[in-house]
Design a protein around this motif. Structure first.
Motif, PDB file in Angstrom:
ATOM      1  N   LEU A 356       0.817  -1.210   0.000  1.00  0.00           N
ATOM      2  CA  LEU A 356       0.000   0.000   0.000  1.00  0.00           C
ATOM      3  C   LEU A 356       0.855   1.267   0.000  1.00  0.00           C
ATOM      4  O   LEU A 356       0.315   2.363  -0.151  1.00  0.00           O
ATOM      5  N   ASN A 357       2.161   1.096   0.189  1.00  0.00           N
ATOM      6  CA  ASN A 357       3.090   2.224   0.225  1.00  0.00           C
ATOM      7  C   ASN A 357       2.644   3.254   1.271  1.00  0.00           C
ATOM      8  O   ASN A 357       2.551   4.459   1.018  1.00  0.00           O
ATOM      9  N   CYS A 358       2.357   2.733   2.463  1.00  0.00           N
ATOM     10  CA  CYS A 358       1.850   3.586   3.530  1.00  0.00           C
ATOM     11  C   CYS A 358       2.313   3.026   4.873  1.00  0.00           C
ATOM     12  O   CYS A 358       2.217   1.817   5.109  1.00  0.00           O
ATOM     13  N   HIS A 367     -10.471   4.360   8.191  1.00  0.00           N
ATOM     14  CA  HIS A 367     -11.017   3.536   7.129  1.00  0.00           C
ATOM     15  C   HIS A 367     -10.010   3.482   5.984  1.00  0.00           C
ATOM     16  O   HIS A 367      -9.307   4.468   5.725  1.00  0.00           O
ATOM     17  N   PRO A 368      -9.908   2.360   5.281  1.00  0.00           N
ATOM     18  CA  PRO A 368      -8.959   2.280   4.161  1.00  0.00           C
ATOM     19  C   PRO A 368      -9.176   3.383   3.137  1.00  0.00           C
ATOM     20  O   PRO A 368      -8.214   3.942   2.609  1.00  0.00           O
ATOM     21  N   TRP A 369     -10.438   3.698   2.838  1.00  0.00           N
ATOM     22  CA  TRP A 369     -10.723   4.706   1.819  1.00  0.00           C
ATOM     23  C   TRP A 369     -10.448   6.133   2.317  1.00  0.00           C
ATOM     24  O   TRP A 369     -10.428   7.051   1.514  1.00  0.00           O
ATOM     25  N   ASP A 370     -10.218   6.297   3.624  1.00  0.00           N
ATOM     26  CA  ASP A 370      -9.796   7.596   4.145  1.00  0.00           C
ATOM     27  C   ASP A 370      -8.280   7.697   4.217  1.00  0.00           C
ATOM     28  O   ASP A 370      -7.702   8.749   3.947  1.00  0.00           O
ATOM     29  N   ALA A 371      -7.628   6.596   4.595  1.00  0.00           N
ATOM     30  CA  ALA A 371      -6.172   6.613   4.723  1.00  0.00           C
ATOM     31  C   ALA A 371      -5.478   6.644   3.371  1.00  0.00           C
ATOM     32  O   ALA A 371      -4.388   7.193   3.239  1.00  0.00           O
ATOM     33  N   LEU A 372      -6.094   6.045   2.354  1.00  0.00           N
ATOM     34  CA  LEU A 372      -5.482   5.948   1.029  1.00  0.00           C
ATOM     35  C   LEU A 372      -6.368   6.656   0.015  1.00  0.00           C
ATOM     36  O   LEU A 372      -7.434   6.144  -0.344  1.00  0.00           O
ATOM     37  N   PRO A 373      -5.996   7.830  -0.443  1.00  0.00           N
ATOM     38  CA  PRO A 373      -6.849   8.595  -1.364  1.00  0.00           C
ATOM     39  C   PRO A 373      -7.219   7.831  -2.623  1.00  0.00           C
ATOM     40  O   PRO A 373      -8.311   8.027  -3.161  1.00  0.00           O
ATOM     41  N   TRP A 374      -6.367   6.955  -3.118  1.00  0.00           N
ATOM     42  CA  TRP A 374      -6.676   6.229  -4.356  1.00  0.00           C
ATOM     43  C   TRP A 374      -7.702   5.123  -4.142  1.00  0.00           C
ATOM     44  O   TRP A 374      -8.103   4.460  -5.101  1.00  0.00           O
ATOM     45  N   LEU A 375      -8.142   4.904  -2.922  1.00  0.00           N
ATOM     46  CA  LEU A 375      -9.234   3.956  -2.659  1.00  0.00           C
ATOM     47  C   LEU A 375     -10.552   4.675  -2.382  1.00  0.00           C
ATOM     48  O   LEU A 375     -11.501   4.068  -1.901  1.00  0.00           O
ATOM     49  N   ARG A 376     -10.617   5.983  -2.680  1.00  0.00           N
ATOM     50  CA  ARG A 376     -11.828   6.748  -2.373  1.00  0.00           C
ATOM     51  C   ARG A 376     -12.842   6.670  -3.496  1.00  0.00           C
ATOM     52  O   ARG A 376     -13.435   7.657  -3.896  1.00  0.00           O
ATOM     53  N   HIS A 399      -6.181  -0.126  -8.733  1.00  0.00           N
ATOM     54  CA  HIS A 399      -4.989   0.313  -9.454  1.00  0.00           C
ATOM     55  C   HIS A 399      -4.239   1.312  -8.587  1.00  0.00           C
ATOM     56  O   HIS A 399      -4.697   2.419  -8.356  1.00  0.00           O
ATOM     57  N   ALA A 400      -3.073   0.904  -8.074  1.00  0.00           N
ATOM     58  CA  ALA A 400      -2.303   1.733  -7.158  1.00  0.00           C
ATOM     59  C   ALA A 400      -1.608   2.863  -7.900  1.00  0.00           C
ATOM     60  O   ALA A 400      -1.390   2.780  -9.114  1.00  0.00           O
ATOM     61  N   PRO A 401      -1.221   3.926  -7.188  1.00  0.00           N
ATOM     62  CA  PRO A 401      -0.559   5.059  -7.841  1.00  0.00           C
ATOM     63  C   PRO A 401       0.749   4.700  -8.533  1.00  0.00           C
ATOM     64  O   PRO A 401       1.148   5.358  -9.485  1.00  0.00           O
ATOM     65  N   ASP A 402       1.448   3.633  -8.050  1.00  0.00           N
ATOM     66  CA  ASP A 402       2.707   3.261  -8.687  1.00  0.00           C
ATOM     67  C   ASP A 402       2.515   2.429  -9.950  1.00  0.00           C
ATOM     68  O   ASP A 402       3.491   1.956 -10.537  1.00  0.00           O
ATOM     69  N   GLY A 403       1.272   2.237 -10.366  1.00  0.00           N
ATOM     70  CA  GLY A 403       0.991   1.502 -11.593  1.00  0.00           C
ATOM     71  C   GLY A 403       0.678   0.041 -11.391  1.00  0.00           C
ATOM     72  O   GLY A 403       0.262  -0.642 -12.335  1.00  0.00           O
ATOM     73  N   ALA A 404       0.862  -0.482 -10.186  1.00  0.00           N
ATOM     74  CA  ALA A 404       0.610  -1.903  -9.931  1.00  0.00           C
ATOM     75  C   ALA A 404      -0.886  -2.154  -9.722  1.00  0.00           C
ATOM     76  O   ALA A 404      -1.615  -1.298  -9.210  1.00  0.00           O
ATOM     77  N   TRP A 405      -1.304  -3.343 -10.126  1.00  0.00           N
ATOM     78  CA  TRP A 405      -2.670  -3.783  -9.843  1.00  0.00           C
ATOM     79  C   TRP A 405      -2.631  -4.642  -8.586  1.00  0.00           C
ATOM     80  O   TRP A 405      -1.841  -5.578  -8.476  1.00  0.00           O
TER      81      TRP A 405
END
Length: 856
Positions: A356-358, A367-376, A399-405
């Motif tokens: 998750l690079n976090c 919540h995951p969708w609060d801690a990680l903006p790309w899961l919002r 799809h993570a910000p670093d391009g990985a699925w």
């Protein structure tokens, strides 16, 4: 619901409350949830369920209020904390009918309660039983069960719930009898009511090995606490700030877990010990100041004491992690995380943090969708709801910000959720910009692609609702419905029909071959057609293949469509029309799709009804306004006059702007005015003011009296609106003019040499504010070749710009335009406003070119 169903059966005794405050045998406050907690937990365990709910009637008897919830996060049920007794919900129907109900799967729920399923489109079973006291229904007990577990017979369900309901009745009766104010037998049932927030009760769970331990002493009779530094640290308080009261401890406990703390007190008093009572306490907030909680356990036993009768000596145990479990989790090749019952992260192993690079500190308590903006994306939160309410594993791709699925798999339980995250290959045709489109429900191994699906039904409902809020006319609504439904569900064609004079008429179609719907135009409501039946029965119809449709309606004319959905459009209890969707090929409608389409049909119907009323009122308003504005202006020797009016593009698209040219004893009156608002009422007031100004001007009164009398008239009308006005009385022979202004934008005067001047007229307050207001007069002199421009603020106020900027723009246009034709000049001045698509206000303009004596 019949009105009598909402009325209590007897006379209400005085001072009977839904939550008692009388002490019980253990010294604790007697609360109504205490009488319900044991039976609902027992019913959940006996049925092999994962959650339980108890609704009680409200004080006014018009609502059912969620009182106790177990096994399900309160946050997932926020929309259903209070349910109308007359609503189309399972608990409401059970309460009204006073009969139990068993819904073994999502299909049974969808067929019986389509609107309820639309809001909760997840596969779960549910059982309901009325709760009675003294033979009178006071609430409903509900148990939630995973639909994937082994089936349970209806008879067994009724037996378990019936036993739990009888247990509740005994406990509630005893509770009601101890409520102060009971004066007779009828008061027992009256003591059972609830208007507070729901109380969370934990289902039993095995104890967890912990890392930190703090020792406490709890005086059960005096409600005093003492603890060592570790205990106070776990509670999040400094020793010097702790006063030693139970209230201080409760203030640190999560509202969802207050019952657990209070129950531990009763357990200690009744059994002499407390074993593995779980609750969450406030933890240190993160850098953003957001609240988070730390899970702890309470263990202890009661010992004799010289100062008090009962003293609980125990330990607070930090269960945020366990050494053995943490070590095992760190050895896994996949990321592992845990969410508490509210969906907040309470654990994440090192591999999860890497994927998750976090860092852990930025994850815990959120919540995951609060801690990680790309899961919002709404789909990810929807998957969490699906897991918790179905109690079945759920998976999705992100799809993570670093391009990985990354593949996520959620494994739910009654006390929270364990998640797994791993790298995976991108799905075929994946579009990185659309993370939510890959939410699915199939569990996959790390080497396998995770199943993909569209976002949940809630997402479609929100999207449709958002689009319909901007739709004003019936045509706007039809366009929005077509633009939302066709791509969202992969349909090829759509037809929207309305009901008029007991017949169906086409409003909108898209995707149908030309002429293919002609045979259905104007069909009566007694025709044997699926679109008609969906409307008259108020039930949606779904046909997954041409064979299904042909079997249900032999002889119906079929086109090349492979599947159909016929949705009734019902608004405010009466039929509005039908929506027909068609698919290219045979199509299987999942329960989620059926629920979503049913809900979207309801949204479309409400918007359609609102738009029809708007169109009807707008037609009346436009007709009224057109009748009130002058059809032609009088021909005045020495003057050239012309007027323009543009309706606004928002709201009713009509308003209270007007202009007029009136012959007077001393010359001619040039008038422009603006009544606030955009409605039939504004147009009607405009007509009254225009008539009043016309009458006062024609009677020979000077400008100041015309405005003053008009002001007094508007104040006496009590129309609750104000108006602006500019009145100029001009002598067409000499060019001398007297002008009065009531809160109106200043006129513009173009001199013969092309110079444009903003006339600084003395003015008074808006019309209708003060009945006795005075309006001073300014003297002007127009030179031959001058052009006077009177306008309303709609001409100079544009979105994103102030009025002064607009006036300067009109001045430039007036200065650089030819004046040999007032018609062309007027068109040029309103051209900018005419081209503006988002025009919030209407526009009025009156141009007067002064030619002088003998001029044309």
């Amino acid at each position: 619901m019949e009105e009598s169903a909402a009325v209590p059966r007897g006379k209400r005794p005085a001072d009977v409350l839904g939550r008692g405050a009388r002490g019980d045998r253990t010294g604790g406050a007697a609360r109504i949830e205490d009488a319900l907690a044991g039976p609902v937990v027992a019913a959940v365990e006996d049925l092999g369920g994962y959650g339980g709910l108890v609704y009680l009637r409200s004080r006014d008897r018009r609502s059912l209020v969620l009182c106790v919830v177990t096994g399900v996060p309160r946050a997932l049920l926020t929309s259903w904390w209070r349910v109308p007794v007359s609503g189309a919900m399972p608990v409401a129907e059970v309460y009204r009918a006073e009969e139990g109900l068993w819904l073994p799967d999502e299909r049974a729920t969808m067929l019986r309660f389509p609107q309820f399923t639309a809001a909760l489109p997840y596969p779960f079973a549910s059982a309901y039983c009325p709760v009675r006291v003294g033979g009178e229904p006071v609430g409903v007990l509900a148990v939630l069960r995973s639909a994937a577990r082994e089936p349970v017979g209806e008879q067994a369900v009724r037996a378990v719930l019936g036993g739990a309901a009888r247990d509740m009745e005994e406990r509630l009766t005893e509770f009601a009898r101890r409520v102060p104010g009971r004066t007779g037998p009828d008061a027992v049932a009256y003591g059972i009511e609830y208007d507070d927030q729901p109380v969370s009760v934990r289902l039993p769970t095995p104890p967890v090995q912990a890392l930190r331990v703090g020792m406490i002493e709890w005086d059960l009779d005096g409600d005093r606490w003492a603890g060592d530094d570790d205990a106070l640290s776990l509670l999040g308080v400094a020793p010097e700030d702790f006063g030693g009261t139970t209230a201080e401890v409760e203030s640190r406990v999560s509202p969802d877990d207050l019952h657990e703390l209070r129950a531990s007190r009763r357990e200690a008093a009744a059994t002499g010990q407390v074993r593995s009572r779980h609750f969450r306490v406030l933890d240190e907030p993160d850098e953003d100041g957001r609240i988070r909680y730390r899970p702890i356990e309470l263990w202890g036993h009661v010992v004799p004491s010289e100062e008090t009768t009962r003293l609980l000596v125990g330990a607070l145990v930090d269960v945020a992690g366990g050494v053995t479990a943490a070590e095992a989790a760190e050895r896994l090749p996949d990321g592992l995380f845990s969410l508490d019952q509210d969906g907040r992260i309470v654990y994440a192993n090192r591999r999860c943090q890497e994927l998750l690079n976090c860092e852990l500190e930025h994850l815990l308590g959120h919540h995951p969708w609060d801690a990680l903006p790309w899961l919002r994306d709404p789909a990810y939160e929807d998957r969490y709801r699906a897991a918790m309410l179905s109690q079945e594993p759920v998976s999705y791709l992100a799809h993570a910000p670093d391009g990985a699925w990354l593949g996520f798999v959620l494994y739910p339980g009654v006390h929270g959720l364990t998640g797994r995250v791993f790298r995976t290959s991108a799905p075929v045709g994946a579009q990185p910009a659309s993370p939510g489109r890959y939410a699915g429900t199939t569990v996959a191994a790390p080497s396998e692609p995770v199943a993909t699906a569209r976002a949940g039904a809630l997402y479609h409902v929100v999207q449709m609702a958002s689009a319909l809020t901007e739709a004003v006319t019936v045509r706007d609504v039809c366009r929005a419905v077509a633009e939302q439904l066709l791509p969202a569900f992969g349909a090829r064609e759509i037809a929207l029909y309305t009901v008029r004079d007991n017949r169906m008429y086409l409003l909108w179609e898209s995707g149908y071959p030309e002429g293919s719907l002609d045979a259905f135009e104007g069909v009566p409501l007694d025709r044997d057609l699926p679109g008609v039946h969906a409307l008259t029965t108020r039930l949606p119809l779904f046909f997954e293949s041409p064979e299904e449709l042909a079997d249900a309606y032999p002889g119906i004319l079929l086109d090349r469509t492979g599947a159909w959905a016929f949705l009734p459009l019902i608004a405010s209890g009466h039929p509005v029309g039908s929506c027909i969707l068609g698919w290219n090929a045979p199509h299987r409608f999942t329960p989620e799709e059926r629920s979503a389409l049913t809900a979207l049909g309801g949204l479309a119907a409400q918007a359609m009804e609102r738009a029809r009323m708007y169109d009807a009122e707008s037609t009346v308003a436009r007709g009224l306004q057109e009748a009130l504005l002058p059809h032609r202006l009088p021909v005045i020797e020495g003057l050239l006059t012309t007027g323009r009016y543009l309706p606004g593009t928002q709201g009713m698209a009509i308003g209270g702007d007007w202009y007029d040219v009136i012959r007077t004893e001393r010359g001619v009156a040039l008038v422009i005015g603006d009544v606030e608002g955009h409605s039939v009422g504004a147009a009607a007031v405009m007509g009254q003011l225009r008539s009043a100004v016309h009458a006062f001007a024609a009677s020979g009164r000077p400008p100041q009296e015309v405005i003053a009398h008009t002001n007094r008239l508007l104040a006496e009308l009590e129309a609750e609106v104000f108006a602006t006005c500019c009145y100029v009385e001009l002598d067409p022979r000499t060019g001398r003019a007297l002008a009065a202004r009531a809160g109106h934008p200043p006129p513009l005067l173009r001199h013969p040499d092309g110079r444009v001047e903003t006339l600084d007229l003395a003015g008074g307050v808006l019309l209708g504010v003060y009945p006795d207001a005075a309006y001073p007069v300014t003297t002007l002199t127009l030179s031959p070749g001058s052009v006077l421009a009177l306008y309303t603020d709609g001409l100079v106020e544009m979105p994103g710009s102030d009025i002064e900027t607009g006036i300067r723009a009109v001045r430039r246009c007036l200065a650089h335009s030819r004046t040999d034709s007032v018609e062309q000049l007027a068109d040029r001045l309103v051209r900018t406003a005419r081209r503006t698509e988002d025009r919030p206000d209407d526009v009025a303009l009156l141009l007067t070119a002064f030619r002088g004596e003998g001029g044309r």
